[in-house]
Structure formats: structure tokens, C-alpha cells
Design an enzyme around this catalytic site. Sequence first.
Site, short mmCIF file in Angstrom:
data_model
loop_
_atom_site.label_atom_id
_atom_site.label_comp_id
_atom_site.label_asym_id
_atom_site.label_seq_id
_atom_site.Cartn_x
_atom_site.Cartn_y
_atom_site.Cartn_z
N PHE A 84 6.80 1.86 -4.13
CA PHE A 84 8.18 2.04 -3.68
C PHE A 84 8.77 3.41 -4.02
O PHE A 84 9.86 3.75 -3.56
CB PHE A 84 9.11 0.94 -4.23
CG PHE A 84 8.77 -0.44 -3.74
CD1 PHE A 84 9.09 -0.83 -2.46
CD2 PHE A 84 8.10 -1.34 -4.56
CE1 PHE A 84 8.77 -2.10 -2.00
CE2 PHE A 84 7.77 -2.60 -4.11
CZ PHE A 84 8.11 -3.00 -2.83
N TYR A 138 2.96 4.75 0.74
CA TYR A 138 3.60 5.37 1.89
C TYR A 138 2.58 6.26 2.61
O TYR A 138 1.77 6.92 1.96
CB TYR A 138 4.80 6.21 1.46
CG TYR A 138 5.95 5.43 0.88
CD1 TYR A 138 6.64 4.48 1.64
CD2 TYR A 138 6.37 5.63 -0.44
CE1 TYR A 138 7.71 3.76 1.11
CE2 TYR A 138 7.44 4.93 -0.97
CZ TYR A 138 8.10 4.00 -0.19
OH TYR A 138 9.16 3.30 -0.72
N ASP A 151 0.85 -1.18 0.00
CA ASP A 151 0.00 0.00 0.00
C ASP A 151 0.88 1.23 0.00
O ASP A 151 2.10 1.14 0.20
CB ASP A 151 -1.02 -0.02 1.15
CG ASP A 151 -0.41 0.20 2.52
OD1 ASP A 151 0.79 -0.09 2.72
OD2 ASP A 151 -1.14 0.66 3.43
N HIS A 169 11.14 -9.31 1.03
CA HIS A 169 10.85 -7.89 0.84
C HIS A 169 12.09 -7.06 1.13
O HIS A 169 12.90 -7.43 2.00
CB HIS A 169 9.71 -7.48 1.79
CG HIS A 169 9.08 -6.17 1.46
ND1 HIS A 169 9.63 -4.96 1.87
CD2 HIS A 169 7.96 -5.87 0.77
CE1 HIS A 169 8.86 -3.98 1.43
NE2 HIS A 169 7.84 -4.49 0.76
#
Length: 237
Positions: free
Chosen positions: A92, A81, A79, A201
Site C-alpha cells: 500500500f 504497484y 501484489d 478492500h
Amino acid sequence: MPDQPNLFDSSTGEPAVQLPQDWGEVLHDAVRRPEFRRLLEFVERERQSHTVYPPREDVFTALQLTPYRDAKVLILGQDPYHGAGQAQGLAFSVRRGVRVPPSLRNIYRELQEDVGVKPPKHGNLAAWAERGVLLLNAVLTVREGEPNSHAGQGWEDFTDAVIRALNDKEERVVFVLWGAYARKKKKLVTAPQHVVIESGHPSPLSVRHFAGTRPFSAVNRALEEAGETPVDWSLPE
């Protein structure tokens, strides 16, 4: 079609979504479901009482910058920031002038070690999006300071439809799934011509399962094997 989509039609107040033409065609059914209308109504209610990111005009930036016809790589985030000024509608990525987040710093480190690209001082990944890398979050909005606050409201159904649309492409698409959440989407990739690249991740909490996986060169090998042009992973300063 307007360049900047809105969640609600400014003249009627009705929920509406205006996507770039080719995405609008392949997602036609998804955006006309009653569940999608309820999702947009939820997001608008949230905006009336809370700060929600990204701004309304940036919610569909990933689809705007990477047309369906050009999409050859998907990098899936969870989701947006949730800090002020960070989210810009690309997984990202953050706006220029915003401090590069820890996960993106780890991505940059791997980028340099893998394909020799020197990280820029900013965190804006729009150049990748414009070269066919769809930087998609599974959930497209978030309440300020509350990660995952808009999860489970319907965005996942919409972005699953995006993934299925990519799976329907005849040309090879490389799906990059980092972390347990993203890797659950592997089941949506069923066509044999596509390639899935998965690892831990890039978050500092799990970077030991991400570092050294060389995803960027792996993406380009997969594209070249299918006769497609590799991605230029460089980022302008």
C-alpha cells in the site's frame, strides 16, 4: 549480513536470498526449497526482458524494516504497484514524490476518521513498518503495467511461510486482512492468542465495505488487551 538483499549472488550467479537475521532463521526452510529457487530464476528472467517492480534491492524491504522480533501487526496486500516509481517493497506504500494511489487515499481517510491522524502529502508508510507493522504483499514482484503478472509463480508459498512464522509467535500479532484475497489467508492464523481484523478492500471499487470499519483503533485495542504497546499511527510529513 548486507543491508540490501539480492535475488542472485553477485559472485556466483546462483539464486540466493539474504534476509535480516531473525527472518532468515524462521524462514530458513522456505528459502531453501527448490520451488523458491525456481521462483527467483523466474523473476530474474522477467527482469531481463521486462521492467519489473520493485527494484531488486527493494523486494524484501518489508522484512528489512520490520524484524520478526518486532512484528506485532500484519497488513496484507496482494501484489506491488505496477506503475513507474511506485513500488518500494511495502504493501500500500509508495515512494515520496509519487502521487498517493486511490486505495491509500481511502486508507488515509479512514485513518483520520478512526484515530485522528492527519494524512501526510506523501504515501510513504515506512514509519509504520519501523514501528512493528509488517506491510507485506502476498506477491513481491510484478511486471510493469500488468497487475498480478507474477501471481502463481511461488511468491505465495514464501509469504504464506511468513504468515505461519508470525502465527508461531507467542506474543499477540494482529492480522489485518482487507478484501477477499487477503481474507483467504485467515486459515493460516490458528494460534488462539492472535487477532484477525477483516473487512472490504480500500480500493474505490469496494471502499463501501471498508469505510467506517475503524481498523486502526481495533488493532490498538487488541494489542493493549494483550499487554502490548499500541501502534503510533502518525506519519511524518
